[in-house]
Design a protein around this motif. Structure first.
Motif, PDB file in Angstrom:
ATOM      1  N   THR A  37       0.838  -1.203   0.000  1.00  0.00           N
ATOM      2  CA  THR A  37       0.000   0.000   0.000  1.00  0.00           C
ATOM      3  C   THR A  37       0.878   1.260   0.000  1.00  0.00           C
ATOM      4  O   THR A  37       0.518   2.284  -0.581  1.00  0.00           O
ATOM      5  N   ASP A 315      -5.200  -1.631  -5.153  1.00  0.00           N
ATOM      6  CA  ASP A 315      -4.505  -2.077  -3.950  1.00  0.00           C
ATOM      7  C   ASP A 315      -5.362  -3.108  -3.232  1.00  0.00           C
ATOM      8  O   ASP A 315      -6.442  -2.780  -2.745  1.00  0.00           O
ATOM      9  N   ASP A 316      -4.858  -4.328  -3.179  1.00  0.00           N
ATOM     10  CA  ASP A 316      -5.499  -5.360  -2.370  1.00  0.00           C
ATOM     11  C   ASP A 316      -6.945  -5.620  -2.779  1.00  0.00           C
ATOM     12  O   ASP A 316      -7.768  -5.972  -1.954  1.00  0.00           O
TER      13      ASP A 316
HETATM   14 MG   LIG Z   1      -1.976  -2.813   2.170  1.00  0.00          MG
END
Ligand SMILES: [Mg+2]
Ligand SMILES: Nc1ncnc2c1ncn2[C@@H]1O[C@H](COP(=O)(O)OP(=O)(O)OP(=O)(O)O)[C@@H](O)[C@H]1O
Length: 367
Positions: A37, A315-316
């Motif tokens: 992140t 992200d993720d």
């Molecule tokens: Mg993360």
């Protein structure tokens, strides 16, 4: 436009990290807490000059260091390259150079790099307060044209000044019916400025919502694999009667409360799926899908309007979706540069051009 190379020095947990991102899709894989992140945050910082996690500037500097550097090579669609170097200091004296030329103001960088970020935090656009949805609209407007950043800041400034005047009048016990002339005149001056900017901004938000709605619908249907009617409604009352009229009507209340109770700073963007308000009725998975669809639609609109795809950072995102939705996302990634971070291995549907592994702020290129 792509970010072909990114170097981080003393940024978050990176002492010194280099990412060769190149064109196409890059997967960034790493366990929890390794710096995925943080990478997304550094890329997004170049586009917005702020943390998409809402972290203050000093949190971006590695603990123990005085300043962080984000250095990025950006390749524009016409083949030109620019070298962007952003220096973030703990005390907030940030500087930006483009091709070794110092920018007069850090904000002059806006518009040079466009990045769309989707992160699990985006759920807040659906579940959070009206302010979170206003931020979604306004960030998209700024990505479309940087003038909206200046308008947004100016509106914030006017609301603050107006509020402090109202608070002062409230403390002095003034009411609308016995308001001293000097205060009334000053309020009128603020109101006139407020109306001009708010009209522009309200119109921009309304146009944005009209344009983006079919794109949100497309993205949602594609992810969900079935069609559910999505509605985005932006209809502030002040736009229907005119802000000047609304401010005049609200003045007694504004004076009683000591704040500006009407205007674009109070607007709501109502979201619904199948006719039900998403904040209160949609399932967790539906909320996530809608949040992602909003971000993908914003990305598509900016791509079409600016005729250039921003960098898309997911992200993720995979941990948040069921297998069907994850596969649908990966099979329909928009054209352009995409960076996907994940803590688990990529599913087969993901055709990454390159895999980078991050571990404790270090980067290893795999293929
Ligand atoms: Mg993360
Ligand atoms: N200013 C800072 N200085 C040093 N380390 C920091 C700083 N800010 C954050 N970190 C550390 O960076 C690490 C990586 O954070 P990041 O959010 O990038 O992890 P991640 O790879 O995305 O993990 P997850 O899979 O859990 O989301 C965390 O352990 C955090 O403590």
């Amino acid at each position: 436009m792509i970010v072909s190379r990114l170097e981080l020095i003393d940024f978050r947990n990176y002492v010194s990290g280099e990412f060769d991102l190149l064109d196409g899709t890059t997967a960034v894989i790493g366990d929890n807490g390794q710096g995925k992140t943080n990478l997304a945050e550094a890329l997004a910082y170049l586009a917005t000059l702020s943390s998409f996690r809402g972290a203050p500037g000093d949190a971006l500097v590695r603990v123990g260091a005085d300043q962080a550097i984000i250095r990025a090579t950006v390749r524009h669609d016409d083949g030109r390259e620019s070298l962007i170097e952003a220096e973030l200091t703990v005390v907030g004296r940030n500087r930006v150079q483009v091709n070794k030329q110092k920018l007069k103001r850090v904000r002059d960088l806006l518009g040079t790099v466009r990045v769309t970020v989707f992160s699990p935090d985006d759920l807040i656009v659906v579940k959070g307060s009206p302010g979170d949805r206003r931020r979604f609209m306004d960030d998209t407007l700024v990505a479309l044209a940087t003038k909206y950043d200046a308008i947004r800041l100016e509106i914030d400034r006017i609301v603050k000044q107006r509020n402090s005047l109202l608070k002062q009048a409230q403390k002095a016990g003034h009411r609308a019916e016995n308001l001293p002339d000097d205060i009334a005149v000053t309020l009128d001056v603020w109101d006139a400025k407020f109306v001009e900017l708010a009209d522009q901004f309200g119109y921009a938000r309304a146009t944005l919502v009209a344009r983006i709605t079919p794109m949100v619908q497309d993205a949602y249907d594609q992810l969900a694999g079935e069609s559910s009617p999505i509605e985005l409604r932006y209809e502030p009352e002040w736009r229907q009667i005119g802000l000047l009229k609304a401010l005049t009507a609200a003045r007694p209340m504004d004076l009683r409360r000591g704040v500006s109770t009407v205007g674009p700073h109070r607007d709501e963007l109502a979201l619904s799926i199948n006719g039900l308000p998403s904040r209160t009725h949609a399932s967790q998975g539906e909320q996530r899908t809608l949040a992602l669809a909003l971000r993908l639609a914003s990305h598509r609109l900016v791509t079409e309007r600016t005729e250039s795809a921003p960098v898309l950072v997911l992200d993720d995102v995979l941990s948040e979706l069921d297998d069907g939705r994850a596969t649908a996302l990966l099979e329909h990634l928009p054209p352009g540069q995409v960076v996907i971070t994940t803590a688990s291995e990529l599913p087969p549907a993901a055709q990454a051009d390159r895999v980078l592994r991050v571990k404790a702020g270090e980067v290893v290129t795999e293929s």
